[in-house]
Design a protein around this motif. Structure first.
Motif, PDB file in Angstrom:
ATOM      1  N   LEU A  80      -1.172  -4.682  -4.912  1.00 27.94           N
ATOM      2  CA  LEU A  80      -1.870  -4.365  -3.671  1.00 27.94           C
ATOM      3  C   LEU A  80      -3.260  -4.986  -3.665  1.00 27.94           C
ATOM      4  CD1 LEU A  80      -2.220  -2.842  -0.999  1.00 27.94           C
ATOM      5  CD2 LEU A  80      -2.843  -0.796  -2.313  1.00 27.94           C
ATOM      6  N   SER A  81      -3.953  -4.954  -4.787  1.00 28.34           N
ATOM      7  CA  SER A  81      -5.294  -5.540  -4.882  1.00 28.34           C
ATOM      8  C   SER A  81      -5.261  -7.027  -4.587  1.00 28.34           C
ATOM      9  CB  SER A  81      -5.875  -5.292  -6.274  1.00 28.34           C
ATOM     10  OG  SER A  81      -6.015  -3.914  -6.535  1.00 28.34           O
ATOM     11  N   LYS A 126      -0.817  -1.096  -8.002  1.00 25.13           N
ATOM     12  CA  LYS A 126      -2.235  -1.239  -7.647  1.00 25.13           C
ATOM     13  C   LYS A 126      -2.673  -2.690  -7.777  1.00 25.13           C
ATOM     14  CE  LYS A 126      -5.536  -0.078 -10.485  1.00 25.13           C
ATOM     15  NZ  LYS A 126      -6.494   0.699 -11.307  1.00 25.13           N
ATOM     16  N   LEU A 160      -4.631  -7.483  -0.793  1.00 29.52           N
ATOM     17  CA  LEU A 160      -5.816  -7.165   0.021  1.00 29.52           C
ATOM     18  C   LEU A 160      -6.877  -8.250  -0.104  1.00 29.52           C
ATOM     19  CD1 LEU A 160      -6.145  -3.343  -0.767  1.00 29.52           C
ATOM     20  CD2 LEU A 160      -5.515  -4.334   1.435  1.00 29.52           C
ATOM     21  N   TYR A 212       2.242   1.820  -3.484  1.00 29.43           N
ATOM     22  CA  TYR A 212       1.186   2.320  -4.382  1.00 29.43           C
ATOM     23  C   TYR A 212       0.887   3.798  -4.106  1.00 29.43           C
ATOM     24  CZ  TYR A 212      -3.586   3.145  -6.032  1.00 29.43           C
ATOM     25  OH  TYR A 212      -4.698   3.685  -6.617  1.00 29.43           O
ATOM     26  N   THR A 213       0.681   4.133  -2.826  1.00 24.13           N
ATOM     27  CA  THR A 213       0.330   5.527  -2.501  1.00 24.13           C
ATOM     28  C   THR A 213       1.491   6.485  -2.784  1.00 24.13           C
ATOM     29  OG1 THR A 213       0.940   5.150  -0.175  1.00 24.13           O
ATOM     30  CG2 THR A 213      -1.387   4.882  -0.767  1.00 24.13           C
ATOM     31  N   TYR A 241     -11.480  -0.861   0.934  1.00 25.26           N
ATOM     32  CA  TYR A 241     -10.377  -0.079   0.356  1.00 25.26           C
ATOM     33  C   TYR A 241     -10.039  -0.606  -1.039  1.00 25.26           C
ATOM     34  CZ  TYR A 241      -5.696   1.929  -0.209  1.00 25.26           C
ATOM     35  OH  TYR A 241      -4.596   2.588  -0.694  1.00 25.26           O
ATOM     36  N   LEU A 242     -10.030  -1.927  -1.175  1.00 22.78           N
ATOM     37  CA  LEU A 242      -9.767  -2.534  -2.482  1.00 22.78           C
ATOM     38  C   LEU A 242     -10.803  -2.090  -3.508  1.00 22.78           C
ATOM     39  CD1 LEU A 242      -8.625  -4.516  -4.542  1.00 22.78           C
ATOM     40  CD2 LEU A 242      -9.710  -6.383  -3.290  1.00 22.78           C
ATOM     41  N   ASP A 293     -10.473  -4.040   4.476  1.00 20.93           N
ATOM     42  CA  ASP A 293      -9.546  -4.308   3.363  1.00 20.93           C
ATOM     43  C   ASP A 293     -10.283  -4.341   2.031  1.00 20.93           C
ATOM     44  OD1 ASP A 293      -7.315  -4.376   4.924  1.00 20.93           O
ATOM     45  OD2 ASP A 293      -7.063  -6.547   4.917  1.00 20.93           O
ATOM     46  N   GLU A 339       0.833  -1.208   0.000  1.00 23.03           N
ATOM     47  CA  GLU A 339       0.000   0.000   0.000  1.00 23.03           C
ATOM     48  C   GLU A 339       0.866   1.256   0.000  1.00 23.03           C
ATOM     49  OE1 GLU A 339      -3.450   2.304   2.619  1.00 23.03           O
ATOM     50  OE2 GLU A 339      -2.785   0.311   3.233  1.00 23.03           O
ATOM     51  N   LYS A 340       1.952   1.222   0.773  1.00 22.17           N
ATOM     52  CA  LYS A 340       2.855   2.367   0.829  1.00 22.17           C
ATOM     53  C   LYS A 340       3.505   2.621  -0.531  1.00 22.17           C
ATOM     54  CE  LYS A 340       5.394   5.587   2.764  1.00 22.17           C
ATOM     55  NZ  LYS A 340       4.813   6.895   3.142  1.00 22.17           N
TER      56      LYS A 340
END
Length: 394
Positions: A135-136, A132, A139, A89-90, A164-165, A161, A86-87
């Protein structure tokens, strides 16, 4: 001239404060706030000489922010910890958004150096999509793992989770279906019911109102209240509203008689001096003053009164262990009062705010059932306060 000089001095002071603030943000490592400050000040008149400091600061802050973010991504990628996806990706999103903020105000001239400020932009589209997707997948797998347990807290974590996904990657696999399942299995279900230990009948509409939780506006994400048990639901908690005592006073009419006296203004009159002559002003006109006189009235007041008090207790019960968790005593009151009056004499002798009573008459007393229902409105408000302050699960 002094005003112009003062305004110019004030403008220079404000400008220097803005530059100083941006410099402080930059030197303390708060690059993005520094960038936002600089961009805000360059939105208008960006080519003015007085804005040059902001251009230099923006160029430097952008370079340092970009370097920091790319180093962070490099470190997290080498660490290969899926919890850091996540970190990554963001951070890519942050790199891209920072560029998009600056683009509208380009080009920015550096007058002394005879060049435009340099902002080395990159295309992060592929990295954003790849991070992304990674991360998807993480999650999704983590949520499914959490949902294999029987712990409600794990279902709630899994729901968050998946939520957010669904925000970053809508319609990913069967996420919406899994969210419904996690919401159902992660929620606490509360059976709400009433018990009447008084010797009076509780109006059905009051019981329905108290149990209609759609009107309470509690908005508790993980607690569902049911006044009628539903099939297929294993209830976690019970909330019993136990009516202990209902007291309704007799219907009363109290009468009283009193006299009011008041000095009022009743038009104007000529001002007369001690010798009985009219007083004239500087123009020779007769001076007029308020004509004050005393009026009185005999008032006959009637007061209709009836009250109701309900004493109840709200019990929180753990239905799985059949243990009493908490009890909350509640007392609610409602008073019916109607005051009406008649008078003999001059009504102006009474206080102005009393006039409305002269227009009223006796009315029928409310029934005991209506009194109980009206008291229940206050009871409902107190019940809502109890639930808001005391959740079943912290």
């Amino acid at each position: 001239m002094k005003k112009i000089t003062l305004l110019l001095s004030l403008f220079i002071l404000v400008s220097s404060c803005g530059v100083k603030q941006t410099q402080n943000l930059l030197s303390s490592g708060n690059y993005d706030p520094a960038i936002d400050n600089a961009i805000s000040n360059l939105q208008s008149n960006k080519d003015k000489k007085g804005k040059q400091d902001y251009v230099y600061l923006l160029e430097e802050a952008f370079a340092k922010a970009k370097e920091r973010d790319l180093n962070t991504i490099n470190l997290l990628t080498k660490d290969a910890n899926p919890a850091q996806l996540e970190k990554i990706y963001t951070t890519y999103i942050q790199l891209n958004n920072r560029q998009e903020k600056i683009k509208p105000i380009l080009p920015l001239k550096l007058i002394k150096e005879g060049r435009n400020a340099i902002f080395p932009f990159d295309n992060y589209n592929d990295q954003i999509i790849d991070s992304k997707n990674a991360l998807s997948a993480y999650l999704y797998a983590n949520a499914k793992k959490l949902m294999l347990t029987s712990d409600k807290m794990n279902f709630r974590k899994g729901y968050d989770d998946l939520d957010y996904l669904n925000q970053i990657n809508p319609n990913y696999k069967n996420v919406l279906q899994l969210m419904d399942e996690a919401k159902f299995k992660g929620s606490d279900y509360v059976s709400v019911y009433t018990k009447n230990e008084t010797n009076m009948i509780i109006p059905v509409r009051l019981q329905n109102d108290l149990l209609d939780f759609s009107t309470y506006g509690l908005n508790d994400k993980w607690t569902v209240y049911h006044s009628n048990k539903q099939r297929g639901i294993d209830y976690d908690y019970g909330m019993m509203i136990n009516f202990r005592q209902i007291y309704i006073s007799p219907e009363q009419i109290k009468e009283r008689e009193f006299v009011k006296e008041r000095i009022i203004k009743d038009g104007l009159k000529k001002l007369i001096d001690a010798n009985g002559r009219e007083v004239l002003d500087e123009k020779g006109k007769v001076v007029m003053v308020d004509n004050l006189r005393t009026v009185n009235a005999r008032i006959y007041e009637s007061r209709q009164f009836k009250s109701c008090q309900i004493t109840a207790k709200v019990d929180y019960v753990n239905l799985r262990s059949n243990q009493l968790l908490q009890s909350f005593p509640v007392t609610s009151e409602f008073t019916f009062e109607n005051i009406y009056s008649t008078y003999k004499g001059d009504r102006r002798a009474s206080d102005d705010n009393y006039y409305s009573y002269f227009d009223k008459r006796a009315v029928a007393f409310p029934s005991s059932e209506q009194m109980i229902y009206d008291t229940g409105e206050d009871l409902k408000a107190k019940l809502k306060d109890i639930i808001s302050r005391n959740r079943f699960r912290n």
